[in-house]
Design a protein around this motif. Structure first.
Motif, PDB file in Angstrom:
ATOM      1  N   THR A 101       0.897  -1.414   0.009  1.00  0.00           N
ATOM      2  CA  THR A 101      -0.034  -0.010  -0.005  1.00  0.00           C
ATOM      3  C   THR A 101       0.914   1.189  -0.196  1.00  0.00           C
ATOM      4  N   GLU A 102       1.923   1.198   0.662  1.00  0.00           N
ATOM      5  CA  GLU A 102       2.824   2.385   0.764  1.00  0.00           C
ATOM      6  C   GLU A 102       3.379   2.786  -0.664  1.00  0.00           C
ATOM      7  N   LEU A 103       3.850   1.695  -1.134  1.00  0.00           N
ATOM      8  CA  LEU A 103       4.448   1.905  -2.694  1.00  0.00           C
ATOM      9  C   LEU A 103       3.324   2.279  -3.549  1.00  0.00           C
ATOM     10  N   ALA A 104       1.937   1.903  -3.575  1.00  0.00           N
ATOM     11  CA  ALA A 104       1.081   2.159  -4.510  1.00  0.00           C
ATOM     12  C   ALA A 104       0.766   3.752  -4.165  1.00  0.00           C
ATOM     13  N   LYS A 105       0.751   4.242  -2.926  1.00  0.00           N
ATOM     14  CA  LYS A 105       0.369   5.437  -2.742  1.00  0.00           C
ATOM     15  C   LYS A 105       1.568   6.426  -3.467  1.00  0.00           C
ATOM     16  N   MET A 106       2.846   6.018  -3.165  1.00  0.00           N
ATOM     17  CA  MET A 106       4.047   6.599  -3.761  1.00  0.00           C
ATOM     18  C   MET A 106       3.960   6.860  -5.233  1.00  0.00           C
ATOM     19  N   ILE A 107       3.301   5.851  -5.760  1.00  0.00           N
ATOM     20  CA  ILE A 107       3.490   5.459  -7.279  1.00  0.00           C
ATOM     21  C   ILE A 107       2.383   6.822  -7.922  1.00  0.00           C
ATOM     22  N   ALA A 108       1.065   6.525  -7.334  1.00  0.00           N
ATOM     23  CA  ALA A 108       0.014   7.238  -7.316  1.00  0.00           C
ATOM     24  C   ALA A 108       0.315   8.808  -7.434  1.00  0.00           C
ATOM     25  N   ASP A 109       1.250   9.342  -6.238  1.00  0.00           N
ATOM     26  CA  ASP A 109       1.621  10.524  -6.187  1.00  0.00           C
ATOM     27  C   ASP A 109       2.522  10.905  -7.535  1.00  0.00           C
ATOM     28  N   ASN A 111       2.756   9.603 -10.522  1.00  0.00           N
ATOM     29  CA  ASN A 111       1.890   9.896 -11.444  1.00  0.00           C
ATOM     30  C   ASN A 111       1.180  10.992 -11.478  1.00  0.00           C
ATOM     31  N   GLU A 112       0.679  11.666 -10.650  1.00  0.00           N
ATOM     32  CA  GLU A 112       0.051  12.904 -10.468  1.00  0.00           C
ATOM     33  C   GLU A 112       1.196  13.954 -10.917  1.00  0.00           C
ATOM     34  N   GLU A 113       2.448  13.689 -10.284  1.00  0.00           N
ATOM     35  CA  GLU A 113       3.350  14.811 -10.349  1.00  0.00           C
ATOM     36  C   GLU A 113       3.620  14.882 -11.709  1.00  0.00           C
ATOM     37  N   GLU A 114       4.024  13.595 -12.580  1.00  0.00           N
ATOM     38  CA  GLU A 114       4.264  13.618 -13.868  1.00  0.00           C
ATOM     39  C   GLU A 114       3.182  14.104 -14.813  1.00  0.00           C
ATOM     40  N   GLU A 115       1.925  13.827 -14.597  1.00  0.00           N
ATOM     41  CA  GLU A 115       0.915  14.774 -15.263  1.00  0.00           C
ATOM     42  C   GLU A 115       1.044  16.114 -15.198  1.00  0.00           C
ATOM     43  N   HIS A 116       1.250  16.701 -14.059  1.00  0.00           N
ATOM     44  CA  HIS A 116       1.251  18.091 -13.814  1.00  0.00           C
ATOM     45  C   HIS A 116       2.634  18.506 -14.533  1.00  0.00           C
ATOM     46  N   LYS A 117       3.672  17.624 -14.690  1.00  0.00           N
ATOM     47  CA  LYS A 117       4.772  18.274 -15.444  1.00  0.00           C
ATOM     48  C   LYS A 117       4.511  18.388 -17.009  1.00  0.00           C
ATOM     49  N   HIS A 118       3.529  17.485 -17.468  1.00  0.00           N
ATOM     50  CA  HIS A 118       3.510  17.301 -18.879  1.00  0.00           C
ATOM     51  C   HIS A 118       2.746  18.393 -19.188  1.00  0.00           C
ATOM     52  N   SER A 119       1.726  19.082 -18.485  1.00  0.00           N
ATOM     53  CA  SER A 119       0.848  20.122 -18.709  1.00  0.00           C
ATOM     54  C   SER A 119       1.403  21.424 -19.243  1.00  0.00           C
ATOM     55  N   VAL A 120       0.943  22.457 -19.817  1.00  0.00           N
ATOM     56  CA  VAL A 120       1.442  23.619 -20.119  1.00  0.00           C
ATOM     57  C   VAL A 120       2.001  24.543 -18.919  1.00  0.00           C
ATOM     58  N   LEU A 121       1.076  24.377 -17.900  1.00  0.00           N
ATOM     59  CA  LEU A 121       1.528  25.205 -16.881  1.00  0.00           C
ATOM     60  C   LEU A 121       2.665  24.342 -16.068  1.00  0.00           C
ATOM     61  N   GLY A 122       2.873  23.233 -16.054  1.00  0.00           N
ATOM     62  CA  GLY A 122       3.775  22.600 -15.514  1.00  0.00           C
ATOM     63  C   GLY A 122       5.123  22.811 -16.395  1.00  0.00           C
ATOM     64  N   GLN A 123       4.893  23.007 -17.437  1.00  0.00           N
ATOM     65  CA  GLN A 123       6.272  23.283 -18.332  1.00  0.00           C
ATOM     66  C   GLN A 123       6.430  24.829 -17.770  1.00  0.00           C
ATOM     67  N   LEU A 124       5.562  25.575 -17.751  1.00  0.00           N
ATOM     68  CA  LEU A 124       6.011  27.059 -17.388  1.00  0.00           C
ATOM     69  C   LEU A 124       6.549  27.221 -15.916  1.00  0.00           C
ATOM     70  N   THR A 125       6.102  26.471 -14.986  1.00  0.00           N
ATOM     71  CA  THR A 125       6.909  26.278 -13.702  1.00  0.00           C
ATOM     72  C   THR A 125       8.311  25.948 -13.748  1.00  0.00           C
ATOM     73  N   ASN A 126       8.812  25.171 -14.693  1.00  0.00           N
ATOM     74  CA  ASN A 126      10.006  24.539 -14.816  1.00  0.00           C
ATOM     75  C   ASN A 126      11.075  25.770 -15.324  1.00  0.00           C
ATOM     76  N   ILE A 127      10.447  26.564 -16.099  1.00  0.00           N
ATOM     77  CA  ILE A 127      11.224  27.826 -16.562  1.00  0.00           C
ATOM     78  C   ILE A 127      11.696  28.655 -15.243  1.00  0.00           C
TER      79      ILE A 127
END
Length: 156
Positions: A101-109, A111-127
Motif C-alpha cells: 500500500t505504501e508503494l502504491a500511494k507513492m506511485i499514485a503521487d 503519476n500525479e506529479e508527472e501529469e502536472h509536469k506534462h501540462s503547459v502550466l507545469g512546463q512554465l513552472t520549470n522555467i
C-alpha cells in the motif's frame, strides 16, 4: 573370544564398506526417548514442525512474489526488459499479489506529479524566474486591450 574377533574385524569391515550398514548398539534409545518424549508426543512434535515449515515456505513465497511484482512494475515504468523469473515467482504465489500500500500511494503521487509536469502550466513552472501570477495578469490585460481596440475599430 567372539567379542575380540568381532571388535578387531568389525572396524576393518566397516571401513571397507564405508559404514553403510551401521547398526545401533543395543543400549541406544530411540529418537523420541532420547528427547524425553513418548512416541506419540514425538510424532505430534514432528507434525507441528512440518506445518510450521510449510507456513514459513508459503510466507516466503508470498514475499518473493511481492518483490517480483515491485520489480515488474518498475520494469514497465522504465520500459526495461521483462524477467521470466519474476513472472514465475508471481505465478507460484497463487494468491493475487498486489503492490504494498505504501508503494502504491507513492506511485499514485508520482503519476500525479508527472501529469502536472506534462501540462503547459507545469512546463512554465520549470522555467526559471517566471511568475505565473504576473503572467496571468499580463495575459488578461492583453485580452482586455484587444477587446477595447476591437470596440473602437470602425471596420468591425
Amino acid at each position: 573370544m567372539a567379542f575380540m574377533v568381532k571388535h578387531m574385524l568389525g572396524n576393518q569391515l566397516k571401513d571397507l564398506t564405508g559404514g553403510l550398514a551401521e547398526e545401533k548398539p543395543e543400549g541406544e534409545k530411540s529418537e523420541a526417548a532420547a528427547k524425553g518424549m513418548t512416541q506419540e508426543e514425538f510424532e505430534q512434535y514432528q507434525q507441528q514442525l512440518e506445518e510450521e515449515k510449510m507456513e514459513r515456505d508459503a510466507s516466503f513465497a508470498q514475499k518473493k512474489a511481492e518483490r517480483a511484482t515491485v520489480r515488474t512494475h518498475f520494469r514497465e515504468k522504465y520500459r526495461l526488459p521483462k524477467s521470466e523469473l519474476d513472472e514465475t515467482q508471481i505465478q507460484q504465489a497463487k494468491d493475487d499479489v498486489e503492490l504494498p500500500t505504501e508503494l502504491a500511494k507513492m506511485i499514485a503521487d508520482d503519476n500525479e506529479e508527472e501529469e502536472h509536469k506534462h501540462s503547459v502550466l507545469g512546463q512554465l513552472t520549470n522555467i526559471q524566474n517566471v511568475d505565473l501570477d504576473q503572467l496571468k495578469d499580463k495575459a488578461q490585460a492583453t485580452i482586455e486591450d484587444l477587446k477595447q481596440s476591437a470596440e473602437k475599430c470602425e471596420v468591425m
